[in-house]
Motif scaffolding. Structure first.
Motif, PDB file in Angstrom:
ATOM      1  N   LYS A  50       0.787  -1.146   0.016  1.00 41.04           N
ATOM      2  CA  LYS A  50      -0.057   0.077  -0.126  1.00 41.04           C
ATOM      3  C   LYS A  50       0.808   1.312   0.110  1.00 41.04           C
ATOM      4  CE  LYS A  50      -4.116  -1.885   0.290  1.00 41.04           C
ATOM      5  NZ  LYS A  50      -5.251  -1.373  -0.606  1.00 41.04           N
ATOM      6  N   PHE A  51       1.627   1.455  -0.864  1.00 38.57           N
ATOM      7  CA  PHE A  51       2.476   2.794  -1.353  1.00 38.57           C
ATOM      8  C   PHE A  51       2.032   3.372  -2.371  1.00 38.57           C
ATOM      9  CE2 PHE A  51       4.759  -0.358   1.315  1.00 38.57           C
ATOM     10  CZ  PHE A  51       5.438   0.489   2.402  1.00 38.57           C
ATOM     11  N   TYR A  52       2.046   4.585  -2.491  1.00 39.74           N
ATOM     12  CA  TYR A  52       1.780   5.742  -3.625  1.00 39.74           C
ATOM     13  C   TYR A  52       0.487   5.504  -3.836  1.00 39.74           C
ATOM     14  CZ  TYR A  52       6.956   5.314  -3.298  1.00 39.74           C
ATOM     15  OH  TYR A  52       8.144   5.479  -3.043  1.00 39.74           O
ATOM     16  N   ILE A  53      -0.435   5.485  -2.984  1.00 34.33           N
ATOM     17  CA  ILE A  53      -1.955   5.679  -3.076  1.00 34.33           C
ATOM     18  C   ILE A  53      -2.116   7.156  -3.432  1.00 34.33           C
ATOM     19  CG2 ILE A  53      -4.243   5.145  -2.289  1.00 34.33           C
ATOM     20  CD1 ILE A  53      -2.771   2.569  -1.075  1.00 34.33           C
ATOM     21  N   ASP A  54      -1.606   7.882  -2.514  1.00 37.62           N
ATOM     22  CA  ASP A  54      -1.895   9.346  -2.234  1.00 37.62           C
ATOM     23  C   ASP A  54      -1.197  10.176  -2.912  1.00 37.62           C
ATOM     24  OD1 ASP A  54      -2.197  12.150  -1.053  1.00 37.62           O
ATOM     25  OD2 ASP A  54      -3.584  11.221   0.157  1.00 37.62           O
ATOM     26  N   LYS A  55      -1.566  11.279  -3.567  1.00 39.44           N
ATOM     27  CA  LYS A  55      -0.810  12.138  -4.690  1.00 39.44           C
ATOM     28  C   LYS A  55       0.262  12.798  -3.585  1.00 39.44           C
ATOM     29  CE  LYS A  55      -4.406  13.307  -8.021  1.00 39.44           C
ATOM     30  NZ  LYS A  55      -5.218  14.375  -8.356  1.00 39.44           N
ATOM     31  N   ARG A  56      -0.212  13.095  -2.414  1.00 42.00           N
ATOM     32  CA  ARG A  56       0.958  13.710  -1.470  1.00 42.00           C
ATOM     33  C   ARG A  56       2.100  13.045  -1.278  1.00 42.00           C
ATOM     34  NH1 ARG A  56      -3.512  15.326   2.566  1.00 42.00           N
ATOM     35  NH2 ARG A  56      -4.103  13.257   2.038  1.00 42.00           N
ATOM     36  N   GLU A  57       1.847  11.486  -1.307  1.00 34.40           N
ATOM     37  CA  GLU A  57       2.942  10.512  -1.101  1.00 34.40           C
ATOM     38  C   GLU A  57       4.010  10.524  -2.441  1.00 34.40           C
ATOM     39  OE1 GLU A  57       3.320   6.133   1.052  1.00 34.40           O
ATOM     40  OE2 GLU A  57       1.756   6.685  -0.439  1.00 34.40           O
ATOM     41  N   ILE A  58       3.329  10.849  -3.301  1.00 34.02           N
ATOM     42  CA  ILE A  58       4.065  10.941  -4.647  1.00 34.02           C
ATOM     43  C   ILE A  58       4.930  12.014  -4.637  1.00 34.02           C
ATOM     44  CG2 ILE A  58       4.196  11.062  -7.033  1.00 34.02           C
ATOM     45  CD1 ILE A  58       1.654   9.151  -6.868  1.00 34.02           C
ATOM     46  N   LEU A  59       4.463  13.106  -4.104  1.00 33.53           N
ATOM     47  CA  LEU A  59       5.230  14.311  -3.883  1.00 33.53           C
ATOM     48  C   LEU A  59       6.412  14.678  -2.887  1.00 33.53           C
ATOM     49  CD1 LEU A  59       5.691  17.521  -4.585  1.00 33.53           C
ATOM     50  CD2 LEU A  59       3.857  17.878  -3.052  1.00 33.53           C
ATOM     51  N   VAL A  60       6.041  13.777  -1.698  1.00 29.04           N
ATOM     52  CA  VAL A  60       7.144  13.752  -0.872  1.00 29.04           C
ATOM     53  C   VAL A  60       8.159  12.697  -1.384  1.00 29.04           C
ATOM     54  CG1 VAL A  60       7.434  12.436   1.315  1.00 29.04           C
ATOM     55  CG2 VAL A  60       5.541  13.955   1.391  1.00 29.04           C
ATOM     56  N   TYR A  61       7.824  11.613  -1.882  1.00 25.25           N
ATOM     57  CA  TYR A  61       9.003  10.702  -2.661  1.00 25.25           C
ATOM     58  C   TYR A  61       9.797  11.831  -3.635  1.00 25.25           C
ATOM     59  CZ  TYR A  61      11.076   7.780  -6.038  1.00 25.25           C
ATOM     60  OH  TYR A  61      12.109   7.089  -6.823  1.00 25.25           O
ATOM     61  N   LYS A  62       9.251  12.583  -4.563  1.00 24.31           N
ATOM     62  CA  LYS A  62       9.886  13.182  -5.380  1.00 24.31           C
ATOM     63  C   LYS A  62      10.777  14.233  -4.761  1.00 24.31           C
ATOM     64  CE  LYS A  62       6.747  12.828  -9.370  1.00 24.31           C
ATOM     65  NZ  LYS A  62       5.678  13.822 -10.090  1.00 24.31           N
ATOM     66  N   LEU A  63      10.388  14.903  -3.670  1.00 25.31           N
ATOM     67  CA  LEU A  63      10.986  16.006  -2.783  1.00 25.31           C
ATOM     68  C   LEU A  63      12.315  15.163  -2.129  1.00 25.31           C
ATOM     69  CD1 LEU A  63       8.350  17.794  -1.212  1.00 25.31           C
ATOM     70  CD2 LEU A  63      10.054  18.769  -2.626  1.00 25.31           C
ATOM     71  N   PHE A  64      12.171  13.795  -1.855  1.00 23.44           N
ATOM     72  CA  PHE A  64      13.022  13.235  -1.014  1.00 23.44           C
ATOM     73  C   PHE A  64      14.094  12.303  -1.867  1.00 23.44           C
ATOM     74  CE2 PHE A  64      10.817  14.227   2.752  1.00 23.44           C
ATOM     75  CZ  PHE A  64      11.975  14.104   3.748  1.00 23.44           C
ATOM     76  N   LYS A  65      13.928  12.188  -3.258  1.00 23.51           N
ATOM     77  CA  LYS A  65      14.493  11.255  -4.065  1.00 23.51           C
ATOM     78  C   LYS A  65      15.936  11.364  -3.938  1.00 23.51           C
ATOM     79  CE  LYS A  65      14.047   9.172  -8.684  1.00 23.51           C
ATOM     80  NZ  LYS A  65      13.435   9.418  -9.773  1.00 23.51           N
ATOM     81  N   PRO A  66      16.576  12.622  -3.931  1.00 24.82           N
ATOM     82  CA  PRO A  66      17.934  12.851  -3.764  1.00 24.82           C
ATOM     83  C   PRO A  66      18.521  12.083  -2.668  1.00 24.82           C
ATOM     84  CG  PRO A  66      17.094  15.048  -4.457  1.00 24.82           C
ATOM     85  CD  PRO A  66      15.925  13.855  -4.207  1.00 24.82           C
ATOM     86  N   PHE A  67      17.902  12.307  -1.266  1.00 31.10           N
ATOM     87  CA  PHE A  67      18.107  11.956  -0.307  1.00 31.10           C
ATOM     88  C   PHE A  67      18.128  10.261  -0.371  1.00 31.10           C
ATOM     89  CE2 PHE A  67      16.769   9.595   3.681  1.00 31.10           C
ATOM     90  CZ  PHE A  67      17.960   9.882   4.699  1.00 31.10           C
TER      91      PHE A  67
END
Length: 97
Positions: A50-67
């Motif tokens: 149950k990952f990446y169901i919410d659009k906000r979670e996708i945004l958080v992933y994109k923001l943290f991708k370099p980390f």
């Protein structure tokens, strides 16, 4: 709940392939108790996929991708070193001096 989501985003923990509450504690600088609760939740979500169901979670992933990329690269180096070290110990412990 709010603090846990802010300090320990689930998608980041998932993408970093977290394996223990101790790892969360070190990475996120939170108490062991908080990390333990979050790790239990991570395990449950892994079972349910149950990952990446919410659009906000996708945004958080994109923001943290370099980390995430940096964390996984460093963690992989450590894992490779541990494997090499264990191999060396095993190989040289069999030698007679």
């Amino acid at each position: 709940m709010f603090a846990a989501r802010l300090l320990m985003p689930m998608c980041v923990l998932y993408e970093c392939k977290i394996k223990s509450a101790e790892e969360i504690q070190k990475m996120c600088l939170v108490s062991y108790t908080s990390a333990s609760y979050r790790f239990d939740r991570l395990e449950l979500l892994r079972q349910r996929n149950k990952f990446y169901i919410d659009k906000r979670e996708i945004l958080v992933y994109k923001l943290f991708k370099p980390f995430i990329k940096k964390y996984n690269k460093e963690h992989n180096k450590i894992s490779l070193f541990k494997k090499f070290y264990n191999w060396m110990i095993e190989k040289y412990s069999k030698l007679e001096l």
